[in-house]
Design a protein around this motif. Structure first.
Motif, PDB file in Angstrom:
ATOM      1  N   LEU A 190       0.812  -1.224   0.000  1.00  0.00           N
ATOM      2  CA  LEU A 190       0.000   0.000   0.000  1.00  0.00           C
ATOM      3  C   LEU A 190       0.844   1.272   0.000  1.00  0.00           C
ATOM      4  O   LEU A 190       0.338   2.343  -0.314  1.00  0.00           O
ATOM      5  CB  LEU A 190      -0.931   0.003   1.213  1.00  0.00           C
ATOM      6  CG  LEU A 190      -2.000  -1.075   1.231  1.00  0.00           C
ATOM      7  CD1 LEU A 190      -2.779  -1.033   2.539  1.00  0.00           C
ATOM      8  CD2 LEU A 190      -2.931  -0.954   0.036  1.00  0.00           C
ATOM      9  N   ASN A 229      -1.108  -5.448  -6.379  1.00  0.00           N
ATOM     10  CA  ASN A 229      -0.289  -5.293  -5.172  1.00  0.00           C
ATOM     11  C   ASN A 229      -0.879  -6.053  -3.994  1.00  0.00           C
ATOM     12  O   ASN A 229      -0.153  -6.681  -3.223  1.00  0.00           O
ATOM     13  CB  ASN A 229      -0.118  -3.818  -4.818  1.00  0.00           C
ATOM     14  CG  ASN A 229       0.920  -3.135  -5.665  1.00  0.00           C
ATOM     15  OD1 ASN A 229       1.921  -3.731  -6.043  1.00  0.00           O
ATOM     16  ND2 ASN A 229       0.682  -1.883  -5.983  1.00  0.00           N
ATOM     17  N   PHE A 259      -5.119   6.085   0.543  1.00  0.00           N
ATOM     18  CA  PHE A 259      -5.866   4.994   1.165  1.00  0.00           C
ATOM     19  C   PHE A 259      -6.048   5.233   2.660  1.00  0.00           C
ATOM     20  O   PHE A 259      -5.287   5.941   3.300  1.00  0.00           O
ATOM     21  CB  PHE A 259      -5.172   3.642   0.933  1.00  0.00           C
ATOM     22  CG  PHE A 259      -3.922   3.431   1.734  1.00  0.00           C
ATOM     23  CD1 PHE A 259      -3.973   2.824   2.981  1.00  0.00           C
ATOM     24  CD2 PHE A 259      -2.699   3.848   1.253  1.00  0.00           C
ATOM     25  CE1 PHE A 259      -2.822   2.627   3.723  1.00  0.00           C
ATOM     26  CE2 PHE A 259      -1.538   3.664   1.984  1.00  0.00           C
ATOM     27  CZ  PHE A 259      -1.600   3.052   3.224  1.00  0.00           C
ATOM     28  N   ILE A 318      -3.791  -1.635  -7.717  1.00  0.00           N
ATOM     29  CA  ILE A 318      -4.106  -1.938  -6.309  1.00  0.00           C
ATOM     30  C   ILE A 318      -4.350  -3.439  -6.157  1.00  0.00           C
ATOM     31  O   ILE A 318      -3.806  -4.084  -5.260  1.00  0.00           O
ATOM     32  CB  ILE A 318      -5.345  -1.138  -5.844  1.00  0.00           C
ATOM     33  CG1 ILE A 318      -5.042   0.354  -5.800  1.00  0.00           C
ATOM     34  CG2 ILE A 318      -5.817  -1.637  -4.473  1.00  0.00           C
ATOM     35  CD1 ILE A 318      -6.285   1.225  -5.699  1.00  0.00           C
ATOM     36  N   GLN A 370      -5.634   2.262 -11.918  1.00  0.00           N
ATOM     37  CA  GLN A 370      -5.413   2.276 -10.472  1.00  0.00           C
ATOM     38  C   GLN A 370      -5.998   1.021  -9.834  1.00  0.00           C
ATOM     39  O   GLN A 370      -5.368   0.390  -8.986  1.00  0.00           O
ATOM     40  CB  GLN A 370      -6.030   3.530  -9.834  1.00  0.00           C
ATOM     41  CG  GLN A 370      -5.306   4.804 -10.170  1.00  0.00           C
ATOM     42  CD  GLN A 370      -3.878   4.769  -9.678  1.00  0.00           C
ATOM     43  OE1 GLN A 370      -3.624   4.756  -8.481  1.00  0.00           O
ATOM     44  NE2 GLN A 370      -2.939   4.757 -10.597  1.00  0.00           N
ATOM     45  N   PHE A 386       0.700   3.908  -2.672  1.00  0.00           N
ATOM     46  CA  PHE A 386      -0.497   4.722  -2.835  1.00  0.00           C
ATOM     47  C   PHE A 386      -0.618   5.688  -1.659  1.00  0.00           C
ATOM     48  O   PHE A 386      -0.404   5.311  -0.519  1.00  0.00           O
ATOM     49  CB  PHE A 386      -1.739   3.824  -2.875  1.00  0.00           C
ATOM     50  CG  PHE A 386      -1.670   2.784  -3.949  1.00  0.00           C
ATOM     51  CD1 PHE A 386      -2.040   3.075  -5.243  1.00  0.00           C
ATOM     52  CD2 PHE A 386      -1.205   1.508  -3.654  1.00  0.00           C
ATOM     53  CE1 PHE A 386      -1.969   2.112  -6.237  1.00  0.00           C
ATOM     54  CE2 PHE A 386      -1.128   0.540  -4.628  1.00  0.00           C
ATOM     55  CZ  PHE A 386      -1.503   0.841  -5.934  1.00  0.00           C
ATOM     56  N   PHE A 391      -9.844   3.458  -1.006  1.00  0.00           N
ATOM     57  CA  PHE A 391      -9.086   4.382  -1.851  1.00  0.00           C
ATOM     58  C   PHE A 391     -10.071   5.389  -2.428  1.00  0.00           C
ATOM     59  O   PHE A 391     -11.085   4.993  -3.000  1.00  0.00           O
ATOM     60  CB  PHE A 391      -8.417   3.628  -3.008  1.00  0.00           C
ATOM     61  CG  PHE A 391      -7.415   2.611  -2.569  1.00  0.00           C
ATOM     62  CD1 PHE A 391      -6.065   2.917  -2.545  1.00  0.00           C
ATOM     63  CD2 PHE A 391      -7.822   1.345  -2.162  1.00  0.00           C
ATOM     64  CE1 PHE A 391      -5.142   1.975  -2.129  1.00  0.00           C
ATOM     65  CE2 PHE A 391      -6.901   0.402  -1.746  1.00  0.00           C
ATOM     66  CZ  PHE A 391      -5.558   0.722  -1.730  1.00  0.00           C
TER      67      PHE A 391
END
Length: 154
Positions: A77, A135, A83, A132, A128, A80, A114
């Motif tokens: 995370l 990941n 979040f 996400i 995106q 990003f 998010f």
């Protein structure tokens, strides 16, 4: 505009042969300040998250089995900045990273949310979402498939 954007996102999932539920209007949602959103909002659900739109926000909310939490998730995370992590039942309080592991264990599930601007292009939002998802899957956590599990009964 909100309905048009979420419809375009849903159609993009279908074009890419990804599982996605029908467009629904949901209630009982809260904004980023923890205030109940009075109107039902348009949402779609994939096998990984709920996507919804209200005022000028589009959100992706992933529900994760608390027993699958691991440090790899936090590492995934860190790419990003937009979040928040919070409980499933105690969703009005964001978890801070320092106490995260203890907070997560208090509930069967936790959520990772998010937020993006409604002004973002659909292509950017889909990119995106894919990033996400990739990941999170790498971190080996158990993401709850909300198309198969009715979390309103939890």
């Amino acid at each position: 505009m909100n309905l048009e954007k979420i419809t375009r996102i849903r159609e993009s999932f279908l074009e890419n042969n990804e599982k996605v539920g029908k467009l629904e209007y949901t209630s009982g949602n809260y904004d980023e300040e923890g205030v109940l959103i009075e109107k039902d909002i348009p949402t779609i659900t994939t096998e990984f998250c709920e996507i919804g739109i209200y005022s000028n926000i589009i959100y992706f909310t992933f529900v994760i089995n608390s027993n699958s939490y691991n440090e790899k998730l936090i590492d995934s995370l860190k790419n990003f900045s937009n979040f928040k992590i919070y409980g499933f039942k105690n969703f009005l309080e964001d978890y801070n990273l320092k106490d995260l592991e203890n907070e997560i264990k208090k509930d069967k599930y936790f959520q990772v949310n998010f937020n993006y601007s409604i002004d973002e292009k659909v292509e950017f939002l889909l990119k995106q979402y894919q990033e996400i998802k990739k990941n999170m899957l790498k971190s080996k956590i158990e993401i709850i498939n909300q198309l198969e599990i009715d979390l309103t009964k939890e």
